[in-house]
Design a protein around this motif. Structure first.
Motif, PDB file in Angstrom:
ATOM      1  N   UNK A 175       0.856  -1.247   0.074  1.00 53.91           N
ATOM      2  CA  UNK A 175      -0.078   0.134  -0.021  1.00 53.91           C
ATOM      3  C   UNK A 175       0.840   1.169   0.098  1.00 53.91           C
ATOM      4  N   UNK A 176       2.035   1.027   0.610  1.00 53.68           N
ATOM      5  CA  UNK A 176       2.822   2.543   0.641  1.00 53.68           C
ATOM      6  C   UNK A 176       3.205   2.755  -0.813  1.00 53.68           C
ATOM      7  N   UNK A 177       3.364   1.802  -1.896  1.00 52.13           N
ATOM      8  CA  UNK A 177       3.662   1.993  -3.148  1.00 52.13           C
ATOM      9  C   UNK A 177       2.448   2.724  -3.777  1.00 52.13           C
ATOM     10  N   UNK A 178       1.145   2.292  -3.560  1.00 50.88           N
ATOM     11  CA  UNK A 178       0.079   2.543  -4.074  1.00 50.88           C
ATOM     12  C   UNK A 178      -0.380   3.957  -3.533  1.00 50.88           C
ATOM     13  N   UNK A 179      -0.261   4.188  -2.540  1.00 48.90           N
ATOM     14  CA  UNK A 179      -0.288   5.433  -1.880  1.00 48.90           C
ATOM     15  C   UNK A 179       0.225   6.701  -2.659  1.00 48.90           C
ATOM     16  N   UNK A 180       1.728   6.585  -2.625  1.00 44.47           N
ATOM     17  CA  UNK A 180       2.692   7.320  -3.273  1.00 44.47           C
ATOM     18  C   UNK A 180       2.434   7.668  -4.645  1.00 44.47           C
ATOM     19  N   UNK A 181       1.962   6.394  -5.414  1.00 45.50           N
ATOM     20  CA  UNK A 181       1.481   6.752  -6.747  1.00 45.50           C
ATOM     21  C   UNK A 181       0.158   7.455  -6.939  1.00 45.50           C
ATOM     22  N   UNK A 182      -0.771   7.037  -5.872  1.00 41.93           N
ATOM     23  CA  UNK A 182      -1.948   7.885  -6.134  1.00 41.93           C
ATOM     24  C   UNK A 182      -1.832   9.215  -5.702  1.00 41.93           C
ATOM     25  N   UNK A 183      -0.909   9.797  -4.906  1.00 43.04           N
ATOM     26  CA  UNK A 183      -0.755  11.092  -4.303  1.00 43.04           C
ATOM     27  C   UNK A 183      -0.415  11.872  -5.332  1.00 43.04           C
ATOM     28  N   UNK A 184       0.890  11.133  -6.179  1.00 43.54           N
ATOM     29  CA  UNK A 184       1.443  11.990  -7.009  1.00 43.54           C
ATOM     30  C   UNK A 184       1.200  12.049  -8.652  1.00 43.54           C
ATOM     31  N   UNK A 185       0.266  10.723  -8.798  1.00 39.74           N
ATOM     32  CA  UNK A 185      -0.190  10.727 -10.177  1.00 39.74           C
ATOM     33  C   UNK A 185      -1.076  11.884 -10.651  1.00 39.74           C
ATOM     34  N   UNK A 186      -1.748  12.378 -10.060  1.00 34.63           N
ATOM     35  CA  UNK A 186      -2.662  13.457 -10.176  1.00 34.63           C
ATOM     36  C   UNK A 186      -1.924  14.877 -10.795  1.00 34.63           C
ATOM     37  N   UNK A 187      -0.725  15.005 -10.396  1.00 28.28           N
ATOM     38  CA  UNK A 187       0.138  15.850 -10.890  1.00 28.28           C
ATOM     39  C   UNK A 187       1.037  15.475 -11.968  1.00 28.28           C
ATOM     40  N   UNK A 188       0.697  14.249 -12.746  1.00 25.75           N
ATOM     41  CA  UNK A 188       1.720  13.757 -13.566  1.00 25.75           C
ATOM     42  C   UNK A 188       1.064  14.069 -14.918  1.00 25.75           C
ATOM     43  N   UNK A 189       1.457  13.119 -15.884  1.00 21.18           N
ATOM     44  CA  UNK A 189       1.003  13.085 -17.283  1.00 21.18           C
ATOM     45  C   UNK A 189      -0.010  12.095 -17.639  1.00 21.18           C
ATOM     46  N   UNK A 190      -0.333  11.966 -18.866  1.00 20.26           N
ATOM     47  CA  UNK A 190      -1.143  11.119 -19.233  1.00 20.26           C
ATOM     48  C   UNK A 190      -0.920   9.526 -19.309  1.00 20.26           C
ATOM     49  N   UNK A 191       0.239   9.380 -19.564  1.00 18.57           N
ATOM     50  CA  UNK A 191       1.090   8.043 -19.622  1.00 18.57           C
ATOM     51  C   UNK A 191       1.057   7.327 -18.194  1.00 18.57           C
ATOM     52  N   UNK A 192       1.110   8.679 -17.079  1.00 18.51           N
ATOM     53  CA  UNK A 192       1.165   7.992 -15.571  1.00 18.51           C
ATOM     54  C   UNK A 192      -0.262   7.564 -15.334  1.00 18.51           C
ATOM     55  N   UNK A 193      -1.342   8.529 -15.943  1.00 20.40           N
ATOM     56  CA  UNK A 193      -2.718   8.363 -15.304  1.00 20.40           C
ATOM     57  C   UNK A 193      -3.033   7.045 -15.857  1.00 20.40           C
ATOM     58  N   UNK A 229     -13.779  15.786  -2.932  1.00 23.35           N
ATOM     59  CA  UNK A 229     -12.471  16.193  -2.376  1.00 23.35           C
ATOM     60  C   UNK A 229     -11.571  15.860  -2.929  1.00 23.35           C
ATOM     61  N   UNK A 230     -11.461  15.367  -4.323  1.00 20.71           N
ATOM     62  CA  UNK A 230     -10.565  15.086  -5.033  1.00 20.71           C
ATOM     63  C   UNK A 230      -9.383  16.152  -5.116  1.00 20.71           C
ATOM     64  N   UNK A 231      -7.954  15.753  -5.240  1.00 17.40           N
ATOM     65  CA  UNK A 231      -7.205  16.845  -5.098  1.00 17.40           C
ATOM     66  C   UNK A 231      -7.246  17.754  -6.474  1.00 17.40           C
ATOM     67  N   UNK A 232      -6.826  18.932  -6.226  1.00 18.07           N
ATOM     68  CA  UNK A 232      -6.893  19.853  -7.300  1.00 18.07           C
ATOM     69  C   UNK A 232      -5.813  19.605  -8.332  1.00 18.07           C
TER      70      UNK A 232
END
Length: 997
Positions: free
Chosen positions: A565-583, A600-603
């Motif tokens: 879950x540490x990996x998934x949480x970090x991906x979820x937290x930072x993927x929103x600021x990343x690019x289409x391939x990451x999403x 409440x989704x991240x801005x």
């Protein structure tokens, strides 16, 4: 040139040439076959052996045969001094073809000419260059077939090696043959001396052109004696033992040592007689192991005047530039007092080198100034020159080369670095800038060594540490993982007791190397979440652009294999600021992120990716990729396609990686392609790729890629019902995976046991495996390979009498939207629904057959036909039942799925007695021995024919170890103790069972 050029080279087809190449029949046969079939199909032959083993001699044979046959020959000889210059080796191969580039597009022409230095501009990325090279060769081959000879590939620069690798993989439709020669990758403790600034030996072999090779082993005593008699009939028999013992089966030594003995014999006649036992007087005995051949010329070199030896050392360190007679002459005039004519006379008199293409004119503008070259008698002369030179002598030679080279030459900086003792901040800055430029062009592998040297020249500890960290990142991205580890260790030592800075690049390099080399995801889980947070802060802004996507990709891979879950949480937290391939990548592997679309989704979060949007958006993202260079986005999209079982549908995804020379990169791609081959019914190819990849990865010490390849092999083993081979994977895919916390790999192996049990009709066992992995009605979130086991899970439930559980499970699958992920997901769901349907639910099976492109996935399609045929037979519909069973039997037979084919044959025989035997595979399938299983009977019959375990394994698609395990069981059952008794035991059984007439 490789250290195996035998003077007075062989004449192809002549008796003398055959004798000179004693013990090389396998290699000559491979070369002959490749040349003979060049008009029908292109191919390649890669020769690998230690210096002196005959590789260059074999290339000479190939050249002679090719020219005699009217083929065009292109040559390349790798050089240590040029191994760090991108596309230097490719330049040698393609230079003769550049006069006719009409077949190239403008983009290809510009790219190729820029890469080869024909025109100004920054060299492009390798895909465009590789495509242009292939097009140029294809155009040349239209007039007459082309043979490309690549000598000393271990010294080819990684960029050229990547292009050669690309050419090797795309030869099939062209009348082009590539014959290459390389040394084995040296172990760190055994690496021969290399001049400062040169690439490490073996980089061109292990990380550039990995794949099937033909090894040149030392000659056995019989072959060595034959060669010695052929080449040196004058040598007294009393000296043969001395030469044979010292040569150790090395063909070059078998030639060179008698020559040295003959020269020394007038003053040392004892050399011509057999020595006393263990007297230690042989010419090589005083030299340490590993340098024997390289020191053959030491006495001759030390006999030369210092000035002459210094000039030769300059030529040895300077590569092709310094071996031009005009250049060497000018440097000699500035460095030594001895006249050039005297130096030249002494060089020629020594026999250590010769001058080619020169008319003897010493004046400017003479032939030697235009095209004359100094050619060493043998590469070992160069090696010995560097070996015996003192550090001060080598530095003096490098300084002379640096002064002679143009100011803008990248080689000049390399020689300056090699000539410098201590620190030099200004030179370190030049090297740093050069390394950054090479990395920006995609030459991370070459840039790493240069940045490391910049670190060594840096007087400031903080700067030195930062450059070591930067070099480690370049080495990691370039696939030179061992170098990356060494550089990380250096950075840690510099920074101790603190952690090396900058922290984010350090974290990425450490996490990546530990995962690849040791299969250890712990550093990724412990360091990358914090490193991603750092990249999001002002302090990490400088590294964000180059590290954000690589870190997220690495974390996604770790998350998939660990489920942590540490990996998934970090991906979820930072993927929103990343690019289409990451999403896209995050969506296909883990489903919708938590709170997707919620208030409440991240801005600034990336747009929602619905399951129906993924295939379309993946295609659009692939099209948007730059085709001429590798990017982190390409990695993410490749991993996305892998989740959708669609790697084969996006061939363009592999294009950016063509230039990447690193084995670790190519292995990852090959593992995905092997999986794709399995899904599409190319099982033999998948298994061959998996076995070769696992073996090579293990040899290189790349644990993670080894796991990927073994997982691919396991799929074939399970589908073919090979219990023993599947069980043999438990230590690495089971126990080791659990210890490393790569739990999803262990779960996949567990799922394959279900499939293997079903192959043999062991329904209860299959059901036990299936439900212990996934409870009825539950879909593990996220379950990366859940869909691949779905058909197995459902069939195990149905065949063991648990149809309600199967239906419950399928309702959960439908609710999860599994079928919407990809066409393959949808097809597997359709097959599972048909298997779980009621006895007369023909429409479900018809939906499977009508599925668009159903034939793309032959194994689940054949399983559906077998199940449908069995049900139709039970209803008395023998006509359609027979058709479905026969189709299933044909597919299973083609796939080599013997237990499944046996099931289909029995079903067909139940419809029409005898039909199964008539339709089943009849290629020398033996009758089953009453005491042996069907597989044991088959193996015993082949062993009785004299086949080895390896040969039997290749025929049946099993490992030699599995064959041995079966035979271990066969012997006591037949009452025999040796392999020779198998044939008699089987024959006695047949005689007892044959009725009397």
């Amino acid at each position: 040139m490789e250290a195996d050029d035998m003077p007075g080279g062989p004449v192809a087809g002549a008796e003398r040439g055959a004798e000179v190449l004693a013990g090389r029949d396998e290699q000559l046969t491979a070369i002959d076959a490749a040349l003979a079939g060049i008009a029908a199909a292109g191919t390649s032959v890669l020769l690998r052996g230690d210096p002196g083993m005959g590789k260059t001699a074999l290339l000479k044979v190939a050249e002679t045969k090719a020219r005699d046959a009217g083929l065009r020959v292109l040559r390349m000889t790798g050089a240590e001094a040029e191994s760090g210059l991108p596309f230097a080796a490719l330049h040698q191969v393609l230079w003769p073809l550049l006069d006719d580039t009409r077949a190239l597009s403008a983009e290809q022409r510009d790219a190729l000419e820029s890469a080869l230095g024909v025109r100004e501009g920054m060299p492009p990325e390798g895909f465009t260059v590789a495509g242009a090279a292939l097009t140029l060769l294809a155009h040349a081959a239209l007039r007459r077939p082309v043979v490309v000879l690549l000598d000393d590939l271990q010294w080819a620069d990684p960029s050229s090696a990547a292009v050669f690798g690309y050419l090797r993989r795309h030869l099939a439709p062209l009348p082009v043959v590539i014959v290459g020669a390389t040394r084995p990758t040296a172990r760190p403790d055994d690496e021969p001396h290399a001049p400062e600034g040169s690439a490490p030996e073996g980089s061109g072999d292990a990380e550039g052109l990995s794949g099937p090779v033909i090894d040149l082993e030392p000659l056995d005593e019989r072959q060595a004696r034959r060669l010695l008699r052929t080449r040196h009939p004058w040598l007294p028999g009393t000296a043969h033992h001395r030469v044979l013992r010292a040569a150790g089966g090395n063909p070059l030594a078998l030639h060179e040592l008698p020559v040295q003995i003959r020269r020394a014999a007038p003053d040392h006649p004892a050399l011509l007689v057999a020595p006393a036992a263990a007297d230690g007087t042989e010419p090589f005995d005083e030299l340490p192991l590993g340098t024997r051949l390289g020191s053959l010329y030491e006495d001759s070199l030390r006999a030369l005047p210092d000035s002459t030896r210094h000039v030769l050392l300059v030529a040895a360190l300077g590569g092709s530039f310094a071996q031009r007679v005009s250049v060497l002459r000018d440097m000699a005039r500035h460095a030594v007092a001895t006249p050039w004519t005297e130096i030249r006379r002494r060089i020629e008199a020594s026999g250590l080198a010769r001058f080619d293409g020169a008319d003897g004119t010493d004046g400017a503008g003479g032939a030697e100034g235009a095209q004359g070259l100094l050619v060493f008698h043998h590469p070992l002369v160069r090696a010995c020159l560097v070996h015996i030179a003192s550090p001060a002598e080598r530095r003096a030679a490098h300084r002379l080369l640096a002064r002679a080279l143009p100011a803008a030459s990248p080689q000049r900086i390399t020689h300056l670095a090699a000539a410098t003792v201590g620190t030099d901040a200004e030179l370190a800055e030049l090297l740093h800038a050069r390394a950054d430029g090479m990395a920006a062009q995609g030459g991370d592998a070459e840039a790493a060594g240069m940045m490391a040297r910049a670190a060594g020249l840096s007087p400031d500890p903080a700067t030195r540490t930062a450059r070591l960290v930067a070099a480690s990142g370049m080495a990691a991205r370039g696939g030179r993982l061992r170098l990356a580890v060494e550089l990380l260790a250096g950075a840690e030592a510099e920074a101790r007791p603190e952690q090396p800075e900058p922290a984010a690049p350090y974290a990425f390099a450490l996490a990546y190397t530990r995962l690849q080399l040791h299969g250890d995801p712990a550093p990724s889980l412990e360091l990358l979440p914090g490193a991603l947070d750092l990249l999001a802060s002002p302090e990490g802004r400088d590294h964000r652009a180059c590290l954000l996507e690589p870190m997220l990709f690495l974390l996604l891979v770790v998350a998939v294999y660990t489920g942590d879950e540490r990996a998934w949480d970090a991906v979820d937290w930072h993927a929103g600021d990343a690019t289409e391939p990451v999403a896209l990548c995050r969506r296909v592997w883990a489903g919708p992120p938590p709170g997707e679309g919620a208030p409440g989704a991240r801005a600034g979060a990336a747009p929602t990716v619905g399951p129906d949007d993924v295939p379309r958006r993946l295609r659009e993202a692939v099209v948007a990729l730059p085709a001429d260079r590798e990017t982190p986005a390409a990695w993410l999209l490749l991993w996305t396609a892998a989740a959708l079982d669609a790697v084969g549908e996006h061939d363009a995804l592999a294009s950016p990686f063509v230039r990447h020379h690193a084995y670790v990169t190519q292995a990852f791609i090959e593992s995905l392609r092997a999986h794709d081959a399995f899904l599409h019914g190319r099982w033999d190819a998948a298994l061959a790729t998996a076995r070769d990849g696992a073996r090579t990865s293990a040899a290189h010490g790349y644990a993670f890629n080894e796991m990927l390849f073994l997982q691919n092999a396991g799929q074939v083993f399970a589908a073919r019902g090979d219990d023993d081979a599947l069980a043999a994977l438990e230590p690495l895919l089971g126990q080791a995976a659990r210890e490393r916390n790569t739990l999803r790999a262990a779960e996949r192996l567990h799922g394959l046991r279900t499939l293997c049990a079903l192959a043999h009709g062991r329904a209860e066992e299959a059901w036990d495996h299936a439900r212990s992995l996934t409870a009825p009605g539950e879909i593990p979130p996220p379950g990366p390979w859940f869909h691949l086991s779905l058909v197995d899970w459902v069939q195990a439930a149905v065949d063991s009498g648990h149809r309600p559980d199967a239906l419950r499970h399928l309702r959960a699958v439908k609710a999860a939207g599994t079928a919407r992920a990809s066409a393959h997901h949808a097809f597997l769901v359709a097959v599972a629904e048909a298997l779980a349907g009621e006895a007369e639910a023909d429409q479900l099976f018809e939906a499977v057959y009508a599925f668009p492109g159903a034939e793309r996935w032959p194994f689940p399609l054949a399983r559906a036909r077998l199940a449908h045929g069995t049900r139709l037979r039970r209803r008395g519909l023998h006509g359609p039942a027979s058709a479905h069973c026969r189709a299933a039997l044909d597919t299973f037979t083609r796939l080599g799925a013997t237990p499944w084919a046996a099931q289909a044959a029995r079903a067909l025989d139940a419809v029409a007695p005898g039909a199964g035997a008539e339709e089943g595979p009849s290629d020398d399938t033996p009758p089953r021995h009453p005491l042996l299983s069907a597989q044991e009977s088959r193996i015993a019959e082949l062993a009785a024919q004299g086949l080895t375990n390896r040969q039997i394994g290749e025929r049946l698609g099993l490992s030699p170890r599995t064959i041995g395990a079966h035979l271990y069981k066969v012997f006591p059952k037949l009452g025999i103790t040796t392999r020779a008794g198998i044939a008699r035991a089987l024959e006695e059984t047949r005689e007892r069972e044959t009725p009397a007439t």
